[in-house]
Design an enzyme around this catalytic site. Structure first.
Site, PDB file in Angstrom:
ATOM      1  CG  ASP A  82      -1.942  -1.022   1.273  1.00 47.02           C
ATOM      2  OD1 ASP A  82      -1.951  -1.871   0.371  1.00 47.02           O
ATOM      3  OD2 ASP A  82      -2.767  -0.993   2.208  1.00 47.02           O
ATOM      4  CG  ASP A  83       0.178   3.752   2.482  1.00 44.44           C
ATOM      5  OD1 ASP A  83      -0.984   3.443   2.145  1.00 44.44           O
ATOM      6  OD2 ASP A  83       0.507   3.928   3.668  1.00 44.44           O
ATOM      7  CG  HIS A 133      -4.329   2.597  -0.463  1.00 41.07           C
ATOM      8  ND1 HIS A 133      -5.179   1.814   0.278  1.00 41.07           N
ATOM      9  CD2 HIS A 133      -3.444   3.126   0.427  1.00 41.07           C
ATOM     10  CE1 HIS A 133      -4.819   1.869   1.565  1.00 41.07           C
ATOM     11  NE2 HIS A 133      -3.779   2.667   1.681  1.00 41.07           N
ATOM     12  CG  HIS A 137      -3.720   7.097   2.913  1.00 43.31           C
ATOM     13  ND1 HIS A 137      -3.947   6.955   4.261  1.00 43.31           N
ATOM     14  CD2 HIS A 137      -3.300   5.891   2.490  1.00 43.31           C
ATOM     15  CE1 HIS A 137      -3.651   5.716   4.616  1.00 43.31           C
ATOM     16  NE2 HIS A 137      -3.267   5.048   3.562  1.00 43.31           N
ATOM     17  CG  HIS A 225       2.420   0.087   4.259  1.00 41.54           C
ATOM     18  ND1 HIS A 225       2.263  -0.857   5.267  1.00 41.54           N
ATOM     19  CD2 HIS A 225       1.237   0.738   4.162  1.00 41.54           C
ATOM     20  CE1 HIS A 225       1.028  -0.752   5.743  1.00 41.54           C
ATOM     21  NE2 HIS A 225       0.383   0.206   5.103  1.00 41.54           N
TER      22      HIS A 225
HETATM   23 ZN    ZN Z   1      -2.652   3.119   3.386  1.00 46.43          ZN
END
Ligand code: ZN
Length: 273
Positions: A82-83, A133, A137, A225
């Site tokens: 993620d991210d 995603h 955020h 991540h």
């Molecule tokens: Zn995230």
């Protein structure tokens, strides 16, 4: 308005028709081509005109997947990141995946997809699934439907611009989902059932120890991540270790397909299979 799609035995309009599909029928996408896409249909390769796999057609039906031929009897695990994308850590993760011919699923932020398009393109180019995603955020359960929609439109535009298509999967920030989120996000909603805690531990050995607490990864989705060098270092150890243990590293849609025989459905939450 398309009412029927012919599935053919070879990529030519003169070739025999295997089946005529109706709007909403499931197909599994194997690879895309200029005029015909290759699909897996009734356990064999078949072909349909590319125009039928447009984003418009994807909406409100089963997601069309890219599925590789894998050993259905060997264990499988989905690494998810993620991210990102991050211009330093993500390429290191991709180097490891490429080195071991493994793939994973990335849940990228639209805002960073805009900033680091080449990294996202490389994720997809090596066969990884690139999911959304969100754009910024934000914790979606604190937003109104209009605010979620606004974030989604910005994110979809970023993916469309960089990859030429909208993402097929969505992982809401923090894995937070409520009825409004499900109402707005017409995507399969992917969470996880193994948390590496890499965002907190930021230490290769500790990350590995946390992940190794799970003894059988088969059918599981591991959360990591793609923005930390410590995570990239963890992946450099974890990927060959999993392969050595006999695991096939697959995307989330592949895991769903091989473990449950299903295409992922939109507005449905999956944390593992
Ligand atoms: Zn995230």
């Amino acid at each position: 308005m398309i009412s029927a799609v012919t599935v053919r035995t070879s990529p030519s309009s003169n070739s025999p028709i295997l089946e005529t599909l109706q709007e909403g029928d499931k197909v599994l996408l194997k690879s895309t081509g200029a005029t015909y896409d290759t699909i897996i249909f009734q356990n064999q390769l078949a072909y349909i005109r590319t125009q039928f796999l447009s984003d418009k057609q994807l909406k409100n039906r089963d997601v069309i997947l890219r599925i590789r031929d894998l050993d259905p009897n060997a264990p499988m695990v989905a690494l998810t990141f993620d991210d990102g994308p991050n211009p330093i850590a993500t390429p290191k993760i991709l180097d490891t995946l490429e080195k071991y011919e493994a793939i994973a699923t990335f849940f990228d932020l639209g805002s960073l997809v805009e900033r680091f398009p080449e990294v996202v393109k490389r994720e997809e180019a090596i066969g990884c699934e690139v999911g959304c995603h969100s754009y910024a955020h934000k914790n979606l359960v604190t937003l109104t439907a209009e605010e979620i929609e606004e974030d989604l439109e910005k994110a979809e535009a970023a993916f469309q611009k960089v990859l030429g298509h909208k993402p097929y999967l969505y992982r809401p920030p923090y894995g937070n989902i409520n009825s409004t989120v499900k109402e707005v996000l017409d995507y399969p909603l992917i969470t996880w059932n193994i948390d590496s805690l890499d965002w907190k531990l930021k230490n290769k050995s500790k990350n590995l120890a946390q992940i190794r607490k799970t003894k059988n990864y088969d059918g599981h989705i591991i959360l990591m991540h793609s923005i930390y060098n410590t995570t990239a270092d963890t992946v450099a150890i974890l990927v060959p270790e999993l392969i050595q243990q006999g695991y096939q590293l697959v995307t989330v849609p592949e895991l769903a397909y091989y473990k449950l025989g299903i295409n992922l459905r939109t507005r449905t939450v999956y944390n593992g299979f």
